[in-house]
Design an enzyme around this catalytic site. Structure first.
Site, short mmCIF file in Angstrom:
data_model
loop_
_atom_site.label_atom_id
_atom_site.label_comp_id
_atom_site.label_asym_id
_atom_site.label_seq_id
_atom_site.Cartn_x
_atom_site.Cartn_y
_atom_site.Cartn_z
N ASP A 102 0.78 -1.37 0.05
CA ASP A 102 -0.07 0.03 -0.04
C ASP A 102 1.01 1.23 0.04
O ASP A 102 1.97 0.91 0.35
CB ASP A 102 -0.91 -0.05 1.05
CG ASP A 102 -1.76 -1.19 1.19
OD1 ASP A 102 -2.02 -1.59 0.21
OD2 ASP A 102 -2.28 -1.40 2.35
N1 URA Z 1 -1.35 -5.86 3.85
C1 URA Z 1 -1.95 -4.60 3.92
O1 URA Z 1 -2.74 -4.32 4.45
N2 URA Z 1 -0.94 -3.64 3.21
C2 URA Z 1 0.08 -3.93 2.61
O2 URA Z 1 0.85 -2.93 1.97
C3 URA Z 1 0.74 -5.23 2.39
C4 URA Z 1 0.08 -6.30 3.13
#
Ligand code: URA
Length: 231
Positions: A102
């Site tokens: 993310d």
């Molecule tokens: N899980 C999440 O919620 N975000 C990420 O960036 C990676 C795994």
């Protein structure tokens, strides 16, 4: 593509002749005699008949990046900077991202021009462990590790996550190992137990561990051992 197919795609070589060349030991893949026509040969390997190169090896790139917060795991975006902007422009169009993070998440991000290889890293069936360091808004409840090990029900996908391992490091800090990479998986798992992720950092994916010498926003090529750890 199968080796026999690469051979018989050559002008004037029939399937039968391809099998003959293989059996006679006249075909080499990356310099080694190969008699197995059924072998899958990627475009990153060189194929020769006698001394003649019939497939040139394309250069393959395998990189690890220490992703900073604020960068999107995408090739381009009109608003936010993307992780590919951290890579020289000549390579950008060749690279696939192996397991997105993310925008706010940080840490290990893998990029490669070898699509088959990146798919092996992210394929949910393969169950490669992905390790995250997580900080949360509220103290982590004592039963969270057990809830995660039983799997968390994701209503949208109508599935239960694979058993995950939570190691508590402090009241609001933990190391979490998951075996899939579903959309916002870590955040949704903590949300399901009434908590909220405030920061998320990926430390490793299978045999690939973020190099501690790699500064935030920098990348380096993977070593031969690191590349072959994904099989
Ligand atoms: N899980 C999440 O919620 N975000 C990420 O960036 C990676 C795994």
């Amino acid at each position: 593509m199968k080796l026999s197919r690469i051979l018989s795609n050559q002008n004037g070589i029939s399937r039968r002749q391809a099998n003959f060349l293989l059996a006679a030991g006249r075909v080499r893949v990356d310099g080694e005699i190969c008699r197995e026509g059924n072998l899958d040969i990627s475009r990153f390997r060189e194929v020769c008949i006698d001394q003649e190169v019939i497939q040139h090896a394309e250069p393959a790139y395998y990189l690890m990046l220490n992703k900073p917060a604020g960068y999107l795991s995408a090739t381009e975006d009109p608003v936010h900077p993307t992780v590919l902007e951290l890579i020289p422009s000549a390579l950008r169009h060749l690279l696939h991202i192996g397991g997105r993070l993310d925008r706010a998440s940080t840490g290990l991000l893998i990029l490669s021009s070898d699509g088959l290889w990146t798919r092996r890293l992210t394929e949910p069936r393969v169950k490669i462990p992905k390790v995250y360091r997580v900080n949360t808004a509220y103290p982590i409840c004592p039963n969270t590790a057990e809830r995660f090990s039983e799997g968390i029900w994701f209503e949208y996908e109508k599935l239960r996550t694979s058993p995950a391992r939570l190691e508590q490091l402090g009241p609001t800090e933990a190391r979490l190992t998951i075996y899939e990479g579903r959309y916002h998986q870590v955040k949704r798992m903590f949300h399901a137990v009434g908590n909220r992720v405030t920061s998320l950092h990926r430390e490793s994916m299978g045999g690939l561990t973020l190099d501690p010498a790699l500064a935030v926003g920098c990348y380096r090529p993977l070593t031969v051992d690191e590349i072959s750890s994904v099989c």
